[in-house]
Every structure is written in structure tokens, then in C-alpha cells.
Design an enzyme around this catalytic site. Sequence first.
Site, PDB file in Angstrom:
ATOM      1  N   CYS A 163       6.471  -5.802   2.177  1.00  0.00           N
ATOM      2  CA  CYS A 163       5.097  -5.504   1.767  1.00  0.00           C
ATOM      3  C   CYS A 163       4.936  -5.305   0.265  1.00  0.00           C
ATOM      4  O   CYS A 163       3.908  -5.694  -0.303  1.00  0.00           O
ATOM      5  CB  CYS A 163       4.579  -4.303   2.556  1.00  0.00           C
ATOM      6  SG  CYS A 163       4.502  -4.680   4.332  1.00  0.00           S
ATOM      7  N   ASP A 203       2.207   1.450   1.524  1.00  0.00           N
ATOM      8  CA  ASP A 203       2.701   1.828   2.866  1.00  0.00           C
ATOM      9  C   ASP A 203       3.723   2.968   2.873  1.00  0.00           C
ATOM     10  O   ASP A 203       4.754   2.880   3.562  1.00  0.00           O
ATOM     11  CB  ASP A 203       3.308   0.618   3.562  1.00  0.00           C
ATOM     12  CG  ASP A 203       2.326  -0.519   3.765  1.00  0.00           C
ATOM     13  OD1 ASP A 203       1.139  -0.364   3.433  1.00  0.00           O
ATOM     14  OD2 ASP A 203       2.754  -1.580   4.251  1.00  0.00           O
ATOM     15  N   LYS A 238      -4.474  -2.244   6.265  1.00  0.00           N
ATOM     16  CA  LYS A 238      -4.089  -3.645   6.461  1.00  0.00           C
ATOM     17  C   LYS A 238      -3.417  -3.793   7.814  1.00  0.00           C
ATOM     18  O   LYS A 238      -2.962  -2.810   8.406  1.00  0.00           O
ATOM     19  CB  LYS A 238      -3.168  -4.125   5.338  1.00  0.00           C
ATOM     20  CG  LYS A 238      -1.833  -3.417   5.224  1.00  0.00           C
ATOM     21  CD  LYS A 238      -1.126  -3.845   3.938  1.00  0.00           C
ATOM     22  CE  LYS A 238       0.289  -3.299   3.839  1.00  0.00           C
ATOM     23  NZ  LYS A 238       1.233  -3.847   4.819  1.00  0.00           N
ATOM     24  N   HIS A 273      -2.105  -0.697  12.444  1.00  0.00           N
ATOM     25  CA  HIS A 273      -2.151  -1.688  13.518  1.00  0.00           C
ATOM     26  C   HIS A 273      -2.821  -1.160  14.790  1.00  0.00           C
ATOM     27  O   HIS A 273      -2.572  -0.015  15.182  1.00  0.00           O
ATOM     28  CB  HIS A 273      -0.731  -2.110  13.902  1.00  0.00           C
ATOM     29  CG  HIS A 273       0.028  -2.795  12.815  1.00  0.00           C
ATOM     30  ND1 HIS A 273      -0.439  -3.917  12.166  1.00  0.00           N
ATOM     31  CD2 HIS A 273       1.244  -2.536  12.268  1.00  0.00           C
ATOM     32  CE1 HIS A 273       0.450  -4.309  11.272  1.00  0.00           C
ATOM     33  NE2 HIS A 273       1.472  -3.482  11.305  1.00  0.00           N
ATOM     34  N   ASP A 284      -0.537   0.455   6.390  1.00  0.00           N
ATOM     35  CA  ASP A 284      -0.336  -0.367   7.579  1.00  0.00           C
ATOM     36  C   ASP A 284      -1.052   0.346   8.728  1.00  0.00           C
ATOM     37  O   ASP A 284      -0.808   1.538   8.969  1.00  0.00           O
ATOM     38  CB  ASP A 284       1.173  -0.478   7.864  1.00  0.00           C
ATOM     39  CG  ASP A 284       1.611  -1.883   8.187  1.00  0.00           C
ATOM     40  OD1 ASP A 284       0.947  -2.838   7.747  1.00  0.00           O
ATOM     41  OD2 ASP A 284       2.637  -2.040   8.877  1.00  0.00           O
ATOM     42  N   HIS A 300       4.880   0.080  15.285  1.00  0.00           N
ATOM     43  CA  HIS A 300       4.867   0.973  14.127  1.00  0.00           C
ATOM     44  C   HIS A 300       3.465   1.080  13.552  1.00  0.00           C
ATOM     45  O   HIS A 300       2.653   0.170  13.706  1.00  0.00           O
ATOM     46  CB  HIS A 300       5.833   0.472  13.035  1.00  0.00           C
ATOM     47  CG  HIS A 300       5.435  -0.853  12.452  1.00  0.00           C
ATOM     48  ND1 HIS A 300       5.698  -2.056  13.085  1.00  0.00           N
ATOM     49  CD2 HIS A 300       4.768  -1.171  11.310  1.00  0.00           C
ATOM     50  CE1 HIS A 300       5.226  -3.050  12.352  1.00  0.00           C
ATOM     51  NE2 HIS A 300       4.647  -2.542  11.268  1.00  0.00           N
TER      52      HIS A 300
END
Length: 200
Positions: free
Chosen positions: A153, A9, A108, A51, A49, A83
Site C-alpha cells: 500500500c 493504513d 479505501k 473492507h 483500509d 482484515h
Amino acid sequence: MKKALILVDIQNDFCANGSLAVKDGETIISLVNMLSEDKKYDFVVATQDFHPSNHKSFASVNHKEPFSVIKLNGLDQVMWPDHCVQGTQGAEMHPDLDMSNVVKVFPKGTNPEIDSYSGFFDNDKKSSTGMDEWLKAQGVTHVDVVGLALDYCVKATALDAKRLGFETSVIVSATKPVNMTPNGGEKAIEDLRNANINIT
């Protein structure tokens, strides 16, 4: 024995001026770039990351205070500022991160219903990102983990790597903690050591 370096990340939103900036997060990038050039690694992979905008871990979606904790899907869930939203600059890898040696990126946190700290699984361990299967298909037995943030993470990725049978190390100088709680980084290192993960 094949060895992989996992970059966790290292994205704009976790670096300076990002919506969930880790203090001094961007300062690890030069070291990470050096590590990714190291010929001892057969593979370099990254997690991202990623989302959807309606992710249930976002305080704005649940009308909660950022950094408060609620129960979600039976798990304690931190309410984060929005975020790493898909399609935004914040979700992109930091521009200083050398991606030329990265052979695969594993998104993810794509399921809006549950968060995903680990690069291997959602937090309920029910859905895999595919990284475990991919690394094992390449014959990887050892992994070194670096990136952001140490106490969330990076820690979750390393713990899962160990649990999945990889010989696992965390290169602490190439990580930074978010320190949501006092000494969060130090506690993470203690937890990793207790899980027989190498701290280098």
C-alpha cells in the site's frame, strides 16, 4: 509550495496480533507521530483500509488458500486473510497513533469487488478515494508517504502520487514491508527509485 504527510493504513490488523500483521509494523508509530508534529507539513492525512466483510480479496470469501494469487477483474489478486473489516477493532487506527494532527482520513477498499492498495485509487484505477482531488484543492504539490506496508500500500500510494503530479518521497524508516516474497521491501524501494520517487 504546500506539503502533506500521508499516513498509510496504520491500523490494528497490520500491527502485532492483527489478522494481517506486518512484522514490527507497530515500531514505526513513534517516528510517524514525530513526523506528524513537524511544522514543515501543511497537512497530515491518513488512509484506512476499510473492507466490507464479503470483500473479494479475502481468501475465506473465495474459498482459497491465504496468500495464493488468482485472477480477479483481470488483475492478479492476492488472497488475504480477512482484515480491516468495517466495524471491527482490526479496522481501527492503532491506539498509539497520534491522530490529533490528521485533518482527513480516506477510506479505501470499500468496493467488495476490487482491492485498493493505493490511497488514491482502487487497483483498476477506475474509482478514486478523493485524496488526489482534496490535496490539489488545498494547493498541495509535495507529499511524503509513510506507513504499512512498504511493498504494497505504501508503494502503490507513492507511485500514484508521482503519476498524479506530486513531488513524492517515501520515508523508509517510517515504513515496514510485509515481505510476501523474499526481499519484497528491497524490491519495492528499487521500483520506487526507478519511478523517480525520493527515498529518504
